[in-house]
Design an enzyme around this catalytic site. Structure first.
Site, mmCIF file in Angstrom:
data_model
loop_
_atom_site.group_PDB
_atom_site.id
_atom_site.type_symbol
_atom_site.label_atom_id
_atom_site.label_comp_id
_atom_site.label_asym_id
_atom_site.label_seq_id
_atom_site.Cartn_x
_atom_site.Cartn_y
_atom_site.Cartn_z
ATOM 1 C CD GLU A 1 -2.387 1.111 2.912
ATOM 2 O OE1 GLU A 1 -3.412 1.790 3.087
ATOM 3 O OE2 GLU A 1 -1.886 0.387 3.809
ATOM 4 C CE LYS B 1 -7.275 1.147 3.898
ATOM 5 N NZ LYS B 1 -6.111 1.702 4.632
ATOM 6 C CB CYS C 1 -4.051 -1.734 4.707
ATOM 7 S SG CYS C 1 -3.045 -1.590 6.218
#
Length: 254
Positions: A39, A108, A145
Site C-alpha cells: 500500500e 480502498k 490493509c
C-alpha cells in the site's frame, strides 16, 4: 493456467515520489506471473495525520505509467498502492493500480479510523463495489490493509468468483499487530477457501511479515520485518482440493 507464480515485494516507500518510481524497476523480479507491492508505494503516508493530497496522481499519471512499463518489460502483472485525486481535493483516494497482463483500479473502502488513527480525515473512501481482475486464469480480488479486518468484503469478492485475495498493506507496527495480521490473513484464507497474498511494508514503522497463505490456511511463504521479496506458486489443484475438503462456501445457510 494450472499454477500462478507470485512475488511479494516487502519494501518501504519513501517521501520522494520519483525515487519510489525508480524502485518499481529495481524491485520487480523477473519470472513471476503476479507481483504485489505494498500500500502507498508511490509515496509513504508521512507523519500520522499528514496531508497527502499534494502527492495524489491520476491513474494514468507518472506512477501508474511506470508501473505499466515495468510490468510490460517483465512480462507480468504488478499491483501497487498510490494516492489518487477524488472529488474532495483535500482527501484523495487510497488506490491500488494493477498494470501489465491485467489492468484494474481499486479504491480502498475501509479507512483506518482505529488504534488512534483517523485516516478518514485525510483520505476519501472508495465505492463499495468489489473489484476483481483475471491474472493468468485465476480470479483475483483486491483489498487494501484495513479492509482485511472486514470479512464481508472478502466474502463479497469470493461470491463474485475470487480465488486469490491480494492485500497490499502498510500495517502499522505496535502491540498485537503482527499477531492480528497473521491471524486475519489466515482466517480470510480458511473461511473463504482462497489463496491470500498479503504484502506489507517493512519495519520498524510497519509490521512486515508479508504472507502467502493457501486455501486451507497453510503458510506458503512469510517474511520477517526486514525488506525482502518472497515468492510462492499457487496451484489450482490445491484450491480445488481445499474446496472439496472444506466445502464451507457450498454449506452456507445464511
Amino acid at each position: 493456467m494450472a499454477s500462478l507464480h507470485v512475488a511479494l515485494v516487502q519494501h518501504a516507500s519513501g517521501l520522494e515520489s520519483e525515487a519510489n518510481r525508480r524502485l518499481l524497476d529495481q524491485l520487480t523480479p523477473a519470472g513471476a506471473d503476479l507481483v504485489v507491492f505494498p500500500e502507498a508505494f508511490a509515496r509513504d503516508f508521512g507523519e500520522a495525520g499528514s496531508d497527502v493530497s499534494p502527492y495524489a496522481e491520476a491513474v494514468d499519471g507518472a506512477f501508474a505509467t511506470e508501473l505499466g512499463r515495468v510490468a510490460g518489460e517483465r512480462g507480468t502483472t504488478v499491483v501497487a498502492g498510490m494516492f489518487e485525486p477524488s472529488a474532495d481535493p483535500e482527501r484523495p483516494f487510497n488506490t491500488l493500480v494493477v498494470r501489465g497482463g491485467a489492468e484494474a483500479t481499486y479504491r480502498k473502502i475501509h479507512l483506518y479510523d482505529s488504534f488512534g488513527y483517523r485516516e478518514s480525515d485525510r483520505l476519501a473512501a472508495g465505492p463499495t463495489d468489489p473489484v476483481l481482475v483475471d491474472v493468468g486464469g485465476f480470479t483475483v480480488g483486491l483489498m487494501t490493509c484495513y479492509d482485511l479486518r472486514f470479512p464481508e468484503l472478502a466474502r463479497a469478492l469470493v461470491d463474485r468468483g475470487a480465488e486469490v485475495l491480494v492485500v497490499p498493506a502498510a500495517w502499522v507496527a505496535g502491540p498485537r499487530k503482527v499477531d492480528h495480521w497473521r491471524t486475519l490473513v489466515r482466517a480470510r484464507a480458511i473461511e473463504n477457501t482462497v489463496f491470500v497474498l498479503a504484502a506489507g511494508q517493512p519495519g520498524p514503522r510497519y509490521s512486515g511479515h508479508s504472507l502467502v497463505v493457501d486455501p486451507l490456511g497453510d503458510v506458503l511463504a512469510e517474511a520477517d520485518d526486514d525488506a525482502t521479496v518472497i515468492t510462492a506458486t499457487l496451484d489450482r489443484e490445491t484450491l480445488d482440493t481445499a474446496r472439496r475438503t472444506n466445502p464451507s462456501l457450498a454449506n452456507r445457510r445464511m
